[in-house]
Design an enzyme around this catalytic site. Structure first.
Site: not given
Length: 426
Positions: A261, A276, A348, A351, A390
RNA sequence: GGAGAGGUGACAGAGUGGCCGAAUGUGGCGGUCUCGAAAACCGUUGGGCGUGCAAACGUCCCGUGGGUUCAAAUCCCACCCUCUCCGCCA
């Protein structure tokens, strides 16, 4: 993508749904283009019918050695008209498609209205927030101290937002991947797939990354390929342009992939650690189901993702996204969030979404209820099951000991050669 | 990277400018026959868009996109993909 006919028939319903998402996509331009297109289509099709008929007459005359020239001359004019119409229609179609591809999905009726992520609702909680009798460290310090994480060298070798894992850290990453793949395929009924990590434009459009979110992906120089931001993209597109049979459904797939990403627009956010990064690993769950089952399937999918956290003994909660935080493609979405001591809040880590037929229409994934019946769009769902980076961060932080070592969760030990604790070698 | 062959309906496989949305075979579905099944025979068997309450009608689709022509699966151009041989390579 929404159904144009549905929009045409219920413009007010669509407007109202889109208002709740906070997107004010104007339908007026779309509807007037659609109107124009249909009236032109009627006209040009009349001309084509005429052309087809006259062409048959020409063929007949020729066969009978009669003169067809007057008819041919007449049709030259008609053909030119058709060509002009077709050119204009082609442009119209492209314009309409471009608008349609940029309209977000409509929220399901069970989704509560909100205006930002502040309005998301916690719907359940599992485990207790970890308490420490000492000052806990963030995972980037723990990992660096243990010499299992190296951010500095990663930024030398590649750049910021990358990382090296070393020794027990690298092994732990691999253990998590294998543990999750095994769990979902052995106990939850998913069929494992190992997808390509690059996809073409059509695939990226199918799942909704394109055309609107091109800047979020890494694109390969000189090729129309994109590094995948999630395995959702290649796995959902597995059945693009196919008609499945009812017997095939439901299809459950679990896939490991690296995810890439660009994180455009998040400068300065979560700059440290594993939360991130430009490249991370993830185990993804993807489902293809009949429309009437998709909401039950969403609950099951979310439970499957939660199971990972339960087995790892990580405290978490599940939030339901409000209408404003569904993203572009989801009709309903749950986010399992893990307790992250360094953040002092839930972060988070998965999802889980039901896209209904939004992706299926873009990617043209259909099924037939029974022989001879019309094809219908499937419903697609997916959810992280779960994000590895994560998760590794959460394990380091929640399982840390006063001496800086980290206990290995029991379910992972068989994948770690029996290792019970990660300790510093120094 | 070099040389060649090819992409047609669920599959196999015809079709080189008009009567072809597409022969034929296999498979699928329905039926006849049978106590039942097999075999045989008969029928049927794609998708998109538009008009329409519907029945139906029109139009488009033979890898994709353009072009030539009154007319394209068929001719021309570009691209994508597959296969075979040679070379290289994890």
């Amino acid at each position: 993508m929404l159904d144009l006919r549905m929009i045409r028939q219920n413009p007010d319903k669509v407007r109202e749904a889109l208002r709740k998402t906070g997107e004010d996509a104007s339908l007026d331009v779309l509807l007037s283009l659609d109107e124009k297109r249909r009236s032109m289509l009627t006209e040009v099709e009349k001309l084509k019918a005429q052309r087809n008929e006259v062409s048959d007459q020409v063929a007949d005359l020729r066969r009978n050695k009669q003169d067809a020239q007057p008819l041919i001359d007449e049709m030259k004019v008609v053909s030119q008209k058709i060509k002009d119409f077709d050119d204009e229609l082609r442009d119209l179609d492209a314009e309409i498609m471009d608008i349609l591809l940029r309209i977000p999905n409509m929220p399901h009726e069970s989704v509560h209205e909100g205006t930002s992520e502040e309005d998301n609702k916690e719907i359940r909680r599992w485990g207790e927030q970890t308490e420490f009798s000492f000052q806990p460290l963030p995972h980037w310090e723990l990992g660096t101290n243990l010499d299992i994480l190296d951010f500095e060298r990663a930024s030398k070798v590649t750049g910021s937002r990358f990382n090296f894992l070393k020794g027990a850290g690298a092994r732990l990453e691999r253990a998590l991947i294998n543990f999750m793949l095994d769990l979902h395929s052995d106990e939850h009924g998913y069929t494992e797939v190992f997808p390509p990590f690059m996809v073409n434009k059509a695939s990226a459009t199918g799942t909704g990354q394109l055309p609107k979110f091109a800047e979020d992906m890494f694109k390969l120089e000189g090729l129309d390929y994109f590094l995948i931001p999630t395995a959702e993209v290649p796995v959902t597109n597995l059945y693009r342009d196919e008609i499945l049979s009812m017997d095939d459904l439901p299809i459950y797939h679990v896939a490991y992939s690296a995810c890439f990403r660009s994180e455009a627009g998040s400068h300065g956010r979560d700059t440290r650690g594993l939360v991130r990064t430009h490249q991370f690993n993830k185990v993804e769950l993807v489902k293809f189901v009949a429309p009437e089952n998709s909401y039950d399937e969403l609950e099951k999918l979310t439970n499957d993702a939660e199971k990972v956290l339960q087995k790892l003994g990580l405290p978490y909660r599940v939030s339901q996204m409000c209408t404003a935080d569904l993203g572009f493609t989801a009709a309903k979405k749950y986010d399992p969030e893990v307790w992250m001591p360094s953040y002092g809040r839930y972060v988070e880590i998965s999802s889980c979404s039901n896209f209904e037929d939004f992706q299926a229409r873009r990617a043209n994934i259909r099924f037939r209820r029974e022989k001879g019946s019309r094809p219908e769009f499937v419903h697609t769902l997916n959810g992280s099951g779960i994000a590895i980076g994560r998760c590794l961060a959460a394990i380091l932080e929640n399982y840390q000991q006063e001496d800086g070592s980290v206990i290995v969760p029991e379910v992972l030990r068989p994948y770690m050669g029996g290792l019970e604790k990660i300790t510093s070698k120094k």
